[in-house]
Design a protein around this motif. Structure first.
Motif, short mmCIF file in Angstrom:
data_model
loop_
_atom_site.label_atom_id
_atom_site.label_comp_id
_atom_site.label_asym_id
_atom_site.label_seq_id
_atom_site.Cartn_x
_atom_site.Cartn_y
_atom_site.Cartn_z
N ALA A 1 0.84 -1.20 0.00
CA ALA A 1 0.00 0.00 0.00
C ALA A 1 0.87 1.25 0.00
O ALA A 1 0.61 2.21 -0.74
N LEU A 2 1.92 1.24 0.83
CA LEU A 2 2.84 2.39 0.84
C LEU A 2 3.53 2.54 -0.51
O LEU A 2 3.72 3.67 -1.00
N MET A 3 3.91 1.41 -1.12
CA MET A 3 4.57 1.47 -2.43
C MET A 3 3.65 2.05 -3.49
O MET A 3 4.11 2.66 -4.47
N ALA A 4 2.33 1.90 -3.30
CA ALA A 4 1.35 2.44 -4.25
C ALA A 4 0.98 3.88 -3.94
O ALA A 4 0.16 4.48 -4.65
N GLY A 5 1.57 4.45 -2.87
CA GLY A 5 1.28 5.83 -2.52
C GLY A 5 0.06 5.99 -1.63
O GLY A 5 -0.42 7.11 -1.42
N ALA A 6 -0.46 4.88 -1.09
CA ALA A 6 -1.66 4.93 -0.26
C ALA A 6 -1.31 5.22 1.20
O ALA A 6 -0.15 5.17 1.60
N ARG A 7 -2.32 5.49 1.99
CA ARG A 7 -2.18 5.64 3.43
C ARG A 7 -2.42 4.28 4.07
O ARG A 7 -3.33 3.55 3.68
N TRP A 8 -1.62 3.95 5.07
CA TRP A 8 -1.75 2.67 5.78
C TRP A 8 -1.95 2.94 7.27
O TRP A 8 -1.12 3.63 7.88
#
Length: 482
Positions: free
Chosen positions: A208-215
């Motif tokens: 998720a972080l690699m995709a630019g999302a918030r975790w």
């Protein structure tokens, strides 16, 4: 962590580098193994990756397996360091009687012959020389660049599969295999810069972080080692994505169906893994959460992920078997002559600690291909699945049969509609043995994984057999017990 102050990507990167540098300053050396007993949270994630950045190996050993099996696993891995929640030092030391009253059979963490790092306040039982996690996580910008290990073949993670005290089995992942697994997961979901994923699972959160999302991560109960699925679902109002095991999702669906829980308003995609995802569960999920899509993930401790498919594709499939989807990029799947699914690829672990390297792994699952989709047809091995745990009865039955009063022991799983199984131990008692069920309840935690303990123990006159070799007929036994 839900409710905690967020970290930016720059802050996360800086803190990981800072942990690596401060570990080195404290005497940590590349190749050191760190036993990790801190429940998932932001600080735990930073410490895990700071340790790997420092050239170390994270070792996961569930403290709930019991002191004897824990000691066997530690003896195999021989960590030089341990990162432990202070509460575990307290409940396994000065307050060990209270720990047992809470149902915790813990090893004596404070007596481990390692360098200690503790998370939380310094409680009684914490070794005097232990380093506070907050000292390693100081917020000031780190000086210089951490000396990291770039070798993709270097150890990064050791995690144990099911096993007995006689034969603990440790899966070794390298930096290369973990990186390949994360890369394979990326791009297979709808995660992006506008997404918010809530889960405690590292192998979901990092993509998720690699995709630019918030975790974000849910909070654990004070004395709990598992997230309450109802409480977790109630914390999903701001999340667009979440991860559940099928068994946990089933609990949530029941609460939704009974009106005890309100559906999360923004949830777009729910990933499911750790156990088979059945069409019966998906039909319930579609009815209760019609605005959410579902993603079924197939993998193993040794190689993750292997294949993914959408809930829509699974429900639309009309053939025989369970569609898993096509293998993720890089994973090579073939079918052996006896129908067993064999896997290899860059995300395959390097092997089991102390054993020859793996080039491919036999899954124990029978499968076929339909186009590029892997179709699961059943199990070759007698593996059972309960929650997130794969349980192989052949690992435990010899140890159980060695307990006084037991002539024969066979474990079988009675599956339910969500793909979970209730584990039943059928035993034939020696003539004259009394209270065999009570004796097994007392002694089993000392010879096998706590996570594999049977739900029910049944004394039977005989175990049904089949074939010229007179092997236990597990299908017939399951039928009789059902």
């Amino acid at each position: 962590m839900v409710g905690a102050a967020p970290l930016t990507y720059a802050e996360l990167t800086d803190r990981i580098a800072g942990v690596a540098n401060r570990l080195h300053d404290s005497g940590f050396r590349p190749g050191d193994r760190l036993l990790f007993s801190i429940r998932p949270c932001v600080d735990a994630v930073v410490l895990v990756f700071g340790t790997i950045a420092a050239g170390g190996t994270i070792v996961f050993v569930d403290p709930g397996v019991g002191p004897e099996l824990f000691a066997k696993r530690i003896g195999l891995v021989q960590p030089a360091w341990a990162a432990t929640e202070s509460l575990l030092y307290l409940l396994s030391g000065p307050l060990h009687r209270i720990g047992r009253a809470l149902g915790l059979s813990l090893p004596a963490f404070g007596r481990l012959p390692v360098r200690h790092i503790h998370s939380g306040w310094r409680l009684p039982g914490t070794p005097s020389g232990s380093i506070p996690v907050r000292q390693l996580l100081r917020h000031e910008r780190s000086q210089g660049t951490a000396t990291t290990i770039a070798d993709p073949e270097a150890e990064a993670l050791i995690v144990f599969t099911s096993g007995t005290t006689a034969a603990p089995k440790a899966v070794v992942h390298t930096r290369g295999s973990l990186g390949a697994g994360l890369a394979a997961m990326a791009g297979r979901t709808t995660l992006g810069p506008d997404a918010h994923l809530c889960t405690e699972q590292l192998m979901m959160g990092l993509p998720a972080l690699m995709a630019g999302a918030r975790w974000s991560m849910p909070r654990y109960p004070r004395f709990g080692t598992h997230i309450d699925p109802i409480g977790f679902a109630r914390a999903l109002d701001d999340a667009t994505h979440a991860f559940f095991t099928p068994a946990d999702l089933a609990v949530v669906l029941t609460a939704l169906e009974e009106g005890r829980l309100r559906p999360p308003g923004r949830l777009r995609e729910i990933s499911l893994g750790g156990a088979p995802v059945t069409t019966a569960l998906l039909r319930r999920a579609r009815a209760a959460l019609p605005d959410s899509e579902f993603l079924a993930i197939y993998g193993m401790t040794e190689i993750l992920p292997v294949a993914m498919t959408s809930g829509s594709a699974k429900l639309a499939f009309a053939g025989a078997g369970d569609p898993l989807g096509p293998p993720v990029p890089g994973v090579r799947a073939r079918i052996a002559e006896d129908g067993e699914l064999i896997l290899s690829g860059p995300n395959l672990c390097s092997g089991y600690l102390g054993e020859p390297a793996l080039r491919e792994i036999a899954t124990g699952d029978l499968a076929r291909f339909e186009g590029d989709t892997v179709i699961l047809m059943g199990r070759k091995k007698d593996m059972m699945i309960r929650g997130k745990t794969n349980i192989y009865p052949g690992l435990y039955e010899p140890a159980i049969a060695g307990i006084e009063g037991v002539r024969q022991a066979v474990m079988v799983g009675l599956p339910d509609e969500v793909g979970d199984e209730r584990i039943v131990l059928a035993v034939v008692a020696e003539p004259g043995s009394t209270d065999i069920v009570a004796r097994l309840r007392r002694e089993l935690p000392g010879v096998m994984d706590i996570s594999a303990l049977p739900d029910d123990i049944v004394v039977v006159a005989e175990i049904p057999v089949s074939g010229r070799t007179r092997k236990p007929d597990r299908a017939a036994l399951r039928g009789a017990l059902a």
